[in-house]
Design an enzyme around this catalytic site. Structure first.
Site, PDB file in Angstrom:
ATOM      1  CE  LYS A 344      -4.252   1.710   2.080  1.00  0.00           C
ATOM      2  NZ  LYS A 344      -5.334   1.433   3.047  1.00  0.00           N
ATOM      3  CD  GLU A 430     -19.667  -2.318   9.039  1.00  0.00           C
ATOM      4  OE1 GLU A 430     -18.785  -1.505   8.682  1.00  0.00           O
ATOM      5  OE2 GLU A 430     -19.899  -3.387   8.417  1.00  0.00           O
ATOM      6  NE  ARG A 458     -20.875  -2.619   5.774  1.00  0.00           N
ATOM      7  CZ  ARG A 458     -20.308  -3.105   4.662  1.00  0.00           C
ATOM      8  NH1 ARG A 458     -20.625  -2.591   3.495  1.00  0.00           N
ATOM      9  NH2 ARG A 458     -19.443  -4.072   4.717  1.00  0.00           N
TER      10      ARG A 458
END
Length: 736
Positions: A344, A430, A458
């Site tokens: 990344k 979640e 969610r």
């Protein structure tokens, strides 16, 4: 004996063919090139700088322009593209490091596949900047995430090359499977559907549901797992799980990455297998399958019905391109998972070195990576919440914090540094976070489930089924309530007051300022009789000076209290009366007529705008009085306060940072049932976020578009008190 013979056959055959059929890089080095470690590339600096000119990128407007490039030119294109992303984001801000990490992959995908006929679905899509540049939007990057500009995510209405819109995670595999099935049923000539998903997004339960279905239905698709080792933002937050990525799957894929014999077995076996007669191919296929199980214990992805390929260096175009070409041309309908290892922030040392990998940045100095951030005059609401929770947790060992891969965004990183064993990061999950909190509450803990408002959508079923119906004292903390600014409609927290307000047993509160936020954290901690919801916006507090001059606080030594205090449940407060603050003498010359007496009932931080508007109206008109009240709670509603305001005023305006169906509708419902509208003496207007989606812009611009800034409140007051004529649409059209 059969095992020994099989192993010997495989070893002997591999040894015989390895030298002849290995890729050039293997013939040159004798061993497979190791995956690049997360270390700086050979870029001089600081100061860092990119190419002065970009001749290859200048020749590419759309993906079809790439088809004529050779491998050397593709590598140069990737280099130029990476610096185009860096230069663009340094001027606008945005999601940086995710895009840097998939630059080579983006080049390879667009070189091998033919969009828009082929579909490439970027999960979350915060890594889509290189994709946007290669698909005709290079000139629009200066407006990235700006008012009237292009989105920071994929958006179908923005370009035919954006196969599927995104912003939330773990959706790409489901979408790709649906597209693949549709292409098959519609007998389309080509069926190439590619889902690109990160090792963070693949922790979401929906990704597993999709993989389970894809393997069962044998849907032709390619899932590319972009494995960069960053599951949460930021990874490394102290928690009950340590400082490692918040995912056992991340540990699992890391083990695959270091399993070098496994990689060689697969590569060599596939290299020579296609050269053998069909009968031997079948035998060798069985040997290969056994060897894979022997070395790795069988991969999770293969158990789900996928053909696993990898791990592969995601920055190595020499390998990426031919692998993707083989997958593209394969007649097999079995779903494939291609496991890539990437870094990344790759290619930009400041991003590679940063703890959050410069995931989301403001404008920054390209030469050094230093971000241009103005020093805030007051702390953020997120940090205020986190420190208030620490204060509560010092006195109450039952308090724990839960987050779903967003410790930095919710303040759980701050809480985790103080109480690592009482901090739980569950990854992008979640539903699990809410239900786990419910389980904790059953045993006597006081869970604070800290999730962005938009992401709590969610976990909605768990809020109803597992928390509210059982009346469990779970504290649900919704950060980013209201507009969030440049991330746009996928991230706005516009709907929580509506979707939470209809659920029985919930207490819902929203602070108007930082003192109230501290008070509400303490109130949630003290309340054990059922679930609570505390929602607050993205932004900063107001500071002691404004809290005193505008909000009317009397602060000891002009300092904001260090700790909050418990406030009564379901009770609001009047902040301002006719002519000024409630502790000043009343202006008896104002509002002599009922129709000139206006009340504003605010929920949340629009109170600031309401107070500004009230002062401006009274400065303009000596006979109008404007009362401003802070509701504090949506549920239970302070009905006594609402009755008092309705009885004493001719105009009642509610304002909130939420959509239709929220606080204003609850007030209107009460007014109607209580008969307070029956005699026609009260004009009522709810000011809410209109029933539409608001694109990327600053928060101020979005509230301006929504008609919820002080000038809009002032205009509403003046129209309802007949101090301003309302234009008639027909007359405007005739003049036009």
């Amino acid at each position: 004996m059969r095992l020994s013979l099989s192993a010997l056959l495989l070893a002997a055959t591999t040894a015989s063919f390895a030298a002849a059929f290995a890729p050039p890089s293997l013939r040159q080095n004798g061993v497979k090139t190791k995956l690049r470690a997360a270390e700086s590339t050979n870029i001089p600096g600081p100061p860092y700088s990119g190419p002065a000119v970009k001749p290859i990128l200048d020749s590419v407007s759309y993906p079809q322009d790439m088809k004529r490039l050779d491998m050397r030119e593709l590598k140069q294109l990737a280099h130029e593209l990476r610096w185009e992303v860096l230069e663009s984001v340094s001027k606008t801000g945005g999601h940086l490091s995710s895009s840097l990490g998939v630059t080579e992959l983006t080049v390879a995908l667009h070189y091998v596949f033919d969009m828009p006929e082929d579909d490439i679905i970027w999960d979350v899509a915060h890594q889509c900047y290189p994709h946007k540049i290669l698909t005709g939007r290079r000139e629009r990057m200066s407006g990235l995430r700006q008012l009237g500009g292009i989105s920071g995510f994929c958006k179908r209405k923005e370009s035919p090359y954006d196969s599927f819109g995104a912003g939330h995670s773990s959706t790409s595999i489901s979408a790709a499977q649906g597209m693949s099935i549709a292409k098959s049923l519609l007998n389309k000539r080509r069926n190439n559907c590619i889902a690109v998903i990160g090792d963070g997004a693949i922790t979401g339960g929906m990704a597993y549901e999709a993989m389970n279905s894809a393997g069962y239905l044998q849907s032709r698709m390619i899932v590319i797992l972009n494995d960069n080792g960053q599951v949460s933002l930021p990874t490394g937050t102290p928690s009950a799980g340590g400082t490692v990525p918040a995912s056992q799957l991340s540990t699992y894929t890391s083990n695959l990455l270091v399993s070098k014999p496994f990689q060689d077995f697969r590569d060599f076996a596939k290299s020579f297998n296609k050269l053998l007669p069909e009968g031997i191919q079948d035998v060798n296929k069985r040997i290969d399958e056994y060897a894979r199980g022997l070395v790795s214990g069988g991969t999770l992805f293969e158990e789900l019905g996928f053909y696993y390929v990898g791990p592969v260096d995601g920055h190595d175009l020499d390998n990426l391109v031919p692998i993707l070409e083989k997958l593209r041309d394969s007649p097999n309908n079995k779903p494939v998972l291609l496991h890539l290892k990437t870094v990344k922030g790759y290619g930009y040392p400041p991003a590679e070195a940063a703890s959050d990998k410069m995931h989301g940045v403001g404008k920054f100095n390209l030469g050094t990576g230093a971000q241009f951030k103005s020093k805030p005059t007051a702390p953020s609401f997120t940090s205020i919440f986190a420190n208030a929770l620490i204060d509560a947790a010092i006195d109450d060992r039952a308090i724990v914090g839960i987050t779903a891969a967003m410790p930095g965004g919710t303040g759980m990183d701050i809480f985790g540094r103080r109480f690592p064993k009482r901090t739980f990061d569950v990854g992008i999950a979640e539903q699990h976070a809410v239900c786990m909190g419910a389980g904790m509450a059953c045993e006597g803990l006081k869970p604070f489930v800290c999730i962005y408002s938009t992401f709590m959508q969610r976990g909605y079923d768990q809020v109803v089924h597992d928390v509210a119906i059982q009346n469990l004292p779970v504290r649900m903390i919704l950060d980013r309530g209201g507009f969030v600014g440049n991330d746009g409609p996928t991230h706005h927290g516009c709907y929580d007051l509506s979707y939470m307000g209809c659920i029985p047993n919930l207490i819902i509160m929203s602070p108007s300022d930082e003192i109230e936020l501290k008070n509400m954290v303490m109130t949630c901690a003290a309340y054990d009789d059922g679930p609570t919801v505390l929602r607050y916006p993205r932004g900063t507090g107001y500071g002691a000076e404004k809290l005193q001059s505008l909000f009317g606080y009397k602060l000891k030594n002009d300092e904001i209290p260090a700790k909050g205090e418990v406030i009564p449940i379901g009770k609001g407060r009047i902040i301002r009366g006719a002519g000024g603050m409630i502790d000043t003498s009343k202006d008896s010359t104002r509002g002599k007529s009922r129709k000139d007496r206006v009340a504003i009932l605010s929920l949340g931080t629009r109170l600031h705008e309401a107070l500004v508007a009230a002062q401006e109206v009274e400065d303009m008109h000596d006979d109008i009085s404007v009362t401003v009240a802070d509701a504090r709670y949506m549920k239970p509603l302070d009905v006594d306060l609402v009755r008092d305001l309705a009885d004493d005023h001719g105009v009642l305006i509610t304002i909130e940072e939420g959509s239709i169906g929220g606080f204003g509708d609850h007030v209107l419902h009460f007014l109607s049932l209580d008969g307070l509208l029956d005699d026609g003496n009260l004009k009522f207007r709810p000011m809410v976020i209109p029933d539409t989606y608001f694109e990327a812009a600053t928060q101020f611009e979005q509230y301006d578009q929504a008609g919820l800034n002080s000038r809009h409140i002032k205009g509403t007051i003046l129209r309802l008190t007949r101090r301003m004529e309302v234009p008639v649409l027909e007359a405007i059209e005739q003049e036009a």
